[in-house]
Enzyme design. Structure first.
Site, PDB file in Angstrom:
ATOM      1  N   LYS A  80       0.839  -1.202   0.000  1.00 40.48           N
ATOM      2  CA  LYS A  80       0.000   0.000   0.000  1.00 40.48           C
ATOM      3  C   LYS A  80       0.873   1.250   0.000  1.00 40.48           C
ATOM      4  O   LYS A  80       1.894   1.320   0.692  1.00 40.48           O
ATOM      5  CB  LYS A  80      -0.913  -0.023   1.237  1.00 40.48           C
ATOM      6  N   SER A 155      -9.697   2.200   3.131  1.00 43.95           N
ATOM      7  CA  SER A 155      -8.886   2.958   2.199  1.00 43.95           C
ATOM      8  C   SER A 155      -7.954   2.098   1.360  1.00 43.95           C
ATOM      9  O   SER A 155      -7.374   2.559   0.385  1.00 43.95           O
ATOM     10  CB  SER A 155      -8.037   3.986   2.974  1.00 43.95           C
ATOM     11  N   SER A 179      -9.707  -0.497   7.261  1.00 45.39           N
ATOM     12  CA  SER A 179      -9.225  -0.343   5.895  1.00 45.39           C
ATOM     13  C   SER A 179      -8.516  -1.552   5.309  1.00 45.39           C
ATOM     14  O   SER A 179      -8.130  -1.538   4.148  1.00 45.39           O
ATOM     15  CB  SER A 179      -8.304   0.874   5.791  1.00 45.39           C
TER      16      SER A 179
END
Length: 510
Positions: A80, A155, A179
């Protein structure tokens, strides 16, 4: 190519150990898959083809010398874009950090490199991890591989989508209010939020220091456990890192794979059901709980009354911490700088830069957090939210005196359509209803795919929560549930996903 990318990380590790495939071949197969489908999925913000292949070649050289650094040495991974990567841009999905290349690695990234996992690239995310749909990325939304018109969660939708689309066998996500787990639920993948402090936050660009936690994204519970064993453990550079010896999560997942839940006490959270929960989500949850009972678990209703206030408390605590953390993006030290015409002051440069560099959701939360911390309002808002946080922790403590784990649906709905909730922040925030309490209390949780909704045929997820430091328990129970569900379906849930790119078969899936 497809036969390689569809295999689990554990199976690929076995293939590498047996000499049946090389890391370069694995890495090339996944890079080719990214090139084939990521134009539609947009899971990646950048792909490091040369770097990944160089790391894969080094892994192959180690194995040829009999010096493999662990079972996952040579298995590629996606990261990420909120984790610092030396020599590779880290943007946090924001224009204000566009092109910023860190001079150091986050501890999680460093441990991946030490363990020999080639890093394929950086995955898309809501800007500074603020969002539940990955629509708030400054670089465009990620699409759900199950339905490209749907969101992949947020997210960390990029990490979940990359795994669901077979672009990567493993990924790293971060979980501030769900997330990792919520994207897992809506993409049919496994997502784990470790105990707060169980995985180092050093080099993780902070959204909310007291809530953020990095963790594994995978297609199976065993894969997540193997990755957790790599990235977890104490870190002197992180003051919140827990100093203790952790058990083998791989061993816990392996034990749970028998599907035996005899003697396990499971608490069904009363406050996480009823109105507002999609019928198909609740139907799959009920069926999953019935499977656990058949496997020997004792199930009881458990009330956690403070959970109903978790969402409100979270959306005061998180913006307050975010407003402080994001103050460092001021155009003076690094990142974007916008200089107005004339002879602007430093304050005018800062104002212009933050206006151009931050998206609407980031601005919204900075304003909310600054207000909550302002003189005259601190006690009324932030202080009260922290009191609710304490009550939530006490609810967890009381519940775990009665049961071994708590279960609930991971998300109240399946993946909604892109744009459907983008202009309604409150509706967007409700997607984290079930996941936020674990972050406020710091306890571990896992989301396991548990079926498809009857009406939209999209994935649903079941969340398992355990006491702090009992991460091995979520892996043991998660793996058992995964086995029970797989036996019920006749195979992995992702085998039922629509095909992206070239034709696929399930015969090579391990």
């Amino acid at each position: 190519m497809m036969s390689l990318v569809r295999r689990t990380a554990a199976a690929l590790a076995d293939d590498l150990a047996a000499g049946e495939v090389t890391s370069v071949e694995l890495t090339e197969a996944h890079l080719d898959r990214i090139a084939e489908v990521d134009g539609d999925v947009h899971a990646f913000l950048q792909v490091d083809r040369d770097g990944a292949l160089a790391q894969a070649a080094e892994s192959d050289a180690r194995r040829s010398r009999g010096e493999a650094r662990g079972p996952l040495d040579g298995v590629p991974i996606a990261v990420k874009d909120v984790l610092a990567t030396r020599g590779l841009a880290t943007t946090c999905g924001s224009k204000i950090l566009e092109g910023w290349v860190p001079p150091y690695d986050a501890t999680v990234v460093q441990r991946l490199r030490v363990a020999g996992l080639p890093i394929l690239g950086k995955t898309n995310m809501d800007e500074f991890a603020m969002g539940s749909s990955t629509e708030h990325s400054a670089y465009g939304p990620t699409h759900n591989p199950w339905d490209l018109d749907r969101i992949p969660g947020g997210s960390g939708g990029g990490s979940a989508a990359s795994v669901a689309a077979y672009e990567a066998p493993l990924a790293i996500g971060t979980d501030t209010g769900g997330s990792i787990r919520q994207p897992g639920a809506v993409t049919g993948t496994v997502g784990v939020k470790p105990t707060y402090g169980g995985v180092s936050r050093y080099g993780l660009v902070a959204l909310a220091n007291s809530l953020d936690q990095a963790g594994p994204v995978s297609r199976t519970v065993l894969d997540a456990a193997m990755l957790h064993d790599v990235i977890g453990g104490h870190d002197l550079r992180d003051s919140t890192s827990i100093k203790q010896d952790w058990p083998s999560f791989t061993e816990a997942a392996t034990q749970g794979a028998s599907g035996d839940l005899a003697g396990l006490k499971v608490g069904v959270i009363t406050e996480m059901q009823g109105d507002g929960w999609q019928p198909g989500v609740m139907a799959r949850f009920t069926e999953s709980v019935e499977l656990m009972v058949k496997a020997g678990a004792e199930v009881v209703e458990v009330s956690c009354p403070s959970f109903v206030h978790a969402l409100a408390a979270y959306y005061l605590i998180l913006p307050a911490e975010a407003s402080s953390n994001l103050a460092k993006f001021d155009a003076m030290r690094y990142g974007l700088r916008v200089t107005p015409d004339g002879d602007p002051s430093a304050e005018e440069v800062m104002r212009a830069t933050r206006d151009a560099g931050f998206g609407d959701e980031v601005k919204r939360r900075i304003i909310l957090g600054t207000y909550a911390l302002s003189s005259g309002y601190y006690d009324a808002y932030y202080g009260q939210a922290q009191k609710i946080r304490t009550l939530i922790s006490r609810d967890f403590d009381a519940a775990f005196e009665r049961v071994d784990v708590l279960v609930s649906p991971t998300a109240p709905t399946t993946a909604f359509r892109l744009g459907e909730k983008l202009d309604d922040p409150i509706a967007m925030y409700l997607n984290d209803l079930a996941t936020i309490p674990a972050n406020l209390a710091g306890v571990p949780g896992i989301s396991v795919p548990n079926g498809l909704d009857d009406e939209d045929s999209l994935p649903t997820g079941l969340q398992v929560l355990a006491p702090a430091l009992a991460d091995d328990r979520v892996y043991r129970v998660g793996a058992a549930l995964e086995r029970l569900l797989s036996d019920e379906w006749g195979g992995p849930l992702l085998d039922r996903a629509p095909t992206l790119g070239s034709a696929t078969t399930t015969e090579d899936q391990a």
